[in-house]
Write a protein that holds these residues in place. Structure first.
Motif, PDB file in Angstrom:
ATOM      1  N   ILE A 144       0.837  -1.206   0.000  1.00  0.00           N
ATOM      2  CA  ILE A 144       0.000   0.000   0.000  1.00  0.00           C
ATOM      3  C   ILE A 144       0.871   1.255   0.000  1.00  0.00           C
ATOM      4  O   ILE A 144       0.455   2.333  -0.414  1.00  0.00           O
ATOM      5  N   ASP A 145       2.142   1.079   0.443  1.00  0.00           N
ATOM      6  CA  ASP A 145       3.095   2.191   0.460  1.00  0.00           C
ATOM      7  C   ASP A 145       3.977   2.223  -0.789  1.00  0.00           C
ATOM      8  O   ASP A 145       4.899   3.031  -0.881  1.00  0.00           O
ATOM      9  N   SER A 146       3.712   1.291  -1.729  1.00  0.00           N
ATOM     10  CA  SER A 146       4.528   1.183  -2.950  1.00  0.00           C
ATOM     11  C   SER A 146       6.025   1.119  -2.631  1.00  0.00           C
ATOM     12  O   SER A 146       6.852   1.632  -3.381  1.00  0.00           O
ATOM     13  N   SER A 147       6.368   0.441  -1.544  1.00  0.00           N
ATOM     14  CA  SER A 147       7.776   0.394  -1.128  1.00  0.00           C
ATOM     15  C   SER A 147       8.536  -0.767  -1.763  1.00  0.00           C
ATOM     16  O   SER A 147       9.751  -0.834  -1.662  1.00  0.00           O
ATOM     17  N   MET A 148       7.792  -1.687  -2.395  1.00  0.00           N
ATOM     18  CA  MET A 148       8.433  -2.882  -2.957  1.00  0.00           C
ATOM     19  C   MET A 148       8.104  -3.003  -4.445  1.00  0.00           C
ATOM     20  O   MET A 148       7.231  -2.316  -4.959  1.00  0.00           O
ATOM     21  N   ILE A 149       8.828  -3.908  -5.108  1.00  0.00           N
ATOM     22  CA  ILE A 149       8.598  -4.167  -6.533  1.00  0.00           C
ATOM     23  C   ILE A 149       8.344  -5.656  -6.706  1.00  0.00           C
ATOM     24  O   ILE A 149       9.064  -6.486  -6.142  1.00  0.00           O
ATOM     25  N   GLY A 150       7.324  -5.980  -7.488  1.00  0.00           N
ATOM     26  CA  GLY A 150       7.049  -7.376  -7.826  1.00  0.00           C
ATOM     27  C   GLY A 150       7.210  -7.568  -9.314  1.00  0.00           C
ATOM     28  O   GLY A 150       6.706  -6.770 -10.097  1.00  0.00           O
ATOM     29  N   SER A 151       7.955  -8.604  -9.709  1.00  0.00           N
ATOM     30  CA  SER A 151       8.150  -8.852 -11.138  1.00  0.00           C
ATOM     31  C   SER A 151       8.814 -10.199 -11.366  1.00  0.00           C
ATOM     32  O   SER A 151       9.521 -10.716 -10.496  1.00  0.00           O
ATOM     33  N   TYR A 152       8.621 -10.711 -12.564  1.00  0.00           N
ATOM     34  CA  TYR A 152       9.409 -11.837 -13.047  1.00  0.00           C
ATOM     35  C   TYR A 152      10.832 -11.351 -13.326  1.00  0.00           C
ATOM     36  O   TYR A 152      11.029 -10.198 -13.732  1.00  0.00           O
TER      37      TYR A 152
END
Ligand code: MN
Ligand code: MN
Length: 484
Positions: free
Chosen positions: A271-279
């Motif tokens: 919710i804080d956009s503090s992380m990144i998710g990706s392949y």
């Protein structure tokens, strides 16, 4: 706000005894007390990183992105470079699947090079060389696959997949394929079994076999070709489509390299956009950060070299893996720019006096599976680049094991430059383990240490990193290239 946070942090620091301040290691969350300026730098850096992940899904696409970025920052193809002086920027591509980039330093190459080495291959499902078939009962067309690297196969079923790769046709021409990333393009999928009917089959299997290798078939078509005489009309419809779009015939699959990878862009997580998710963050996070670091260099003291290799995920063999002579040949080519008749001893000396960060990801503790780590020596996301003295498994077998002297040099460099870092090893002593390309670089007689970003859910179709860690990885590489 930042000033308030800083004051709070200082107050916390003041409460410690003098001895605590003097003797205890500092370990802190980077977000805590991050200045507004740094926060802005972190967030904007990670926008570029997400874009890189989104555009570079297949191995060859990542190599092309790096070449484009290199050329945009003034790096020239080695074949077109005739002379060398401090500040000369060159790159060399290895068979479309890897490359080396260098900025020549003020000091001679024989004084050694600062190397940051990452890998750009990532776990995936490769199409078999004879992939296409039509199932006799359902009359659905599918593509057989052979997974590449360490995957938990069940994670790759029932998710949208896109196809990326290259096909060498009968006429010798290569065509590139990329289907499934654009919103108007179809995607593909490995169909899983419904839970209503899994009791006697999948539910009884152990996790590695929930989806077996031969179950990993990709659904590719369901409509028959309008051809009275044809036997397998759906399979033929697929070939007809490929022929019209790419000029392919069935035999061309044999000389093709096509990967199925998770579809979709890199996303902010939390919710804080503090992380990144990706392949693909293993290890494109170190590829991108080292690329950004080397393209920012003007004239370094020692030559700076960023190396991007293939095949790390399957043991580093082959002519595009780190075990290939490509890297040594590239350094030889750099020497030849100023002395075409350089002696073999010059190349050996250049390598032996080099310093290297084997830059690859590490495992951040997953809060739901803490038991596989020994927390005192494990990495956490949000605490900076991870330094690892040794990898390997069960008694340090096959580890590079950087010397205390080199660990000391890197640690002091990071502290001096105020780059956030942490120490981390992969897991509990007897839990398992893993290796990186570090030990192969060490064979060249150079100092090598593992350094990279912590990830949660490594090798999953959606890997998680912390934005502050991505940024501190970049900062560490930037400082390392300045080492005299
Ligand atoms: Mn890796
Ligand atoms: Mn890996």
């Amino acid at each position: 706000m930042a000033a308030k946070k800083r004051a709070k942090k200082d107050a916390k620091e003041d409460k410690k005894s003098k001895l605590e301040k003097k003797l205890l290691m500092k370990e802190e969350m980077i977000w805590d007390g991050l200045s507004k300026k740094d926060e802005k730098a972190v967030m904007s850096f990670c926008e570029g990183y997400k874009d890189f992940l989104t555009k570079g899904k297949g191995l060859r696409e990542v190599a092309k992105l790096i070449v484009a970025a290199a050329e945009a920052s003034g790096f020239k193809d080695l074949a077109k470079v005739r002379t060398a002086k401090p500040g000369t920027k060159v790159y060399l591509v290895n068979r479309g699947k890897g490359l080396a980039m260098a900025v020549l330093g003020k000091r001679p190459l024989t004084d050694g090079i600062n190397v940051v080495a990452s890998h750009i291959d990532a776990p995936r499902l490769d199409l078999k060389q004879k992939p296409l078939y039509e199932d006799g009962v359902t009359k659905l067309a599918l593509l057989k696959t052979h997974y590449y690297g360490g995957v938990k196969k069940y994670q790759w079923a029932s998710i949208p997949l896109s196809l990326h790769g290259s096909v060498v046709l009968a006429n010798g021409k290569t065509v590139d394929i990329a289907i499934g990333e654009e919103p108007d393009e179809p995607v593909f999928v490995v169909p899983d079994l419904l839970p209503h009917l899994w009791r006697q089959t999948q539910a009884k299997r152990k996790a590695p076999d929930v989806m077996k290798g031969e179950d990993m078939n990709i659904l590719v078509a369901s409509r028959p070709l309008d051809d009275e005489k044809a036997k397998e009309k759906v399979k033929l419809a697929v070939l007809d489509h490929l022929n019209r779009k790419y000029g392919m015939v069935e035999e061309d699959f044999i000389s093709a390299e096509i990967e199925a990878v998770p579809t979709g862009p890199a996303r902010d997580v939390g919710i804080d956009s503090s992380m990144i998710g990706s392949y693909g963050q293993d290890d494109r996070v170190c590829a991108y950060t080292s690329l950004e670091a080397i393209t920012g260099i003007k004239i370094p003291e020692r030559t700076a070299l960023a190396l991007f290799v293939d095949k790390e995920e399957i043991g580093s063999d082959s002519n595009t893996g780190i075990k290939s002579r490509f890297f040594q040949n590239f350094v030889g080519d750099l020497l030849a720019l100023s002395d075409p008749d350089y002696a073999d001893s010059a190349l050996r000396r250049a390598l032996a006096r080099s310093k290297c960060l084997s830059s690859d990801v590490n495992a951040g503790i997953n809060p739901s599976f803490k038991e596989v780590h020994e927390p005192q020596n494990a990495a956490l996301i949000g605490r900076g680049i991870v330094i690892t003295k040794f990898t390997g498994s069960g008694g340090k077998y096959t580890a590079n094991d950087a010397s205390a002297e080199f660990v000391g040099e890197i640690r002091n460099m990071l502290n001096k430059a105020k780059v956030p870092w942490q120490y981390g090893a992969l897991g509990k002593v007897d839990e398992g383990g893993g290796g990186t390309i570090a030990k192969h670089l060490a064979e060249l007689d150079m100092d090598v240490i593992d350094a990279g970003t912590a990830l949660i859910s490594m090798h999953a179709p959606f890997e998680i990193s912390s934005k502050v860690d991505v940024w501190s990885t970049y900062r560490a590489f930037e400082e390392f290239f300045k080492v005299k």
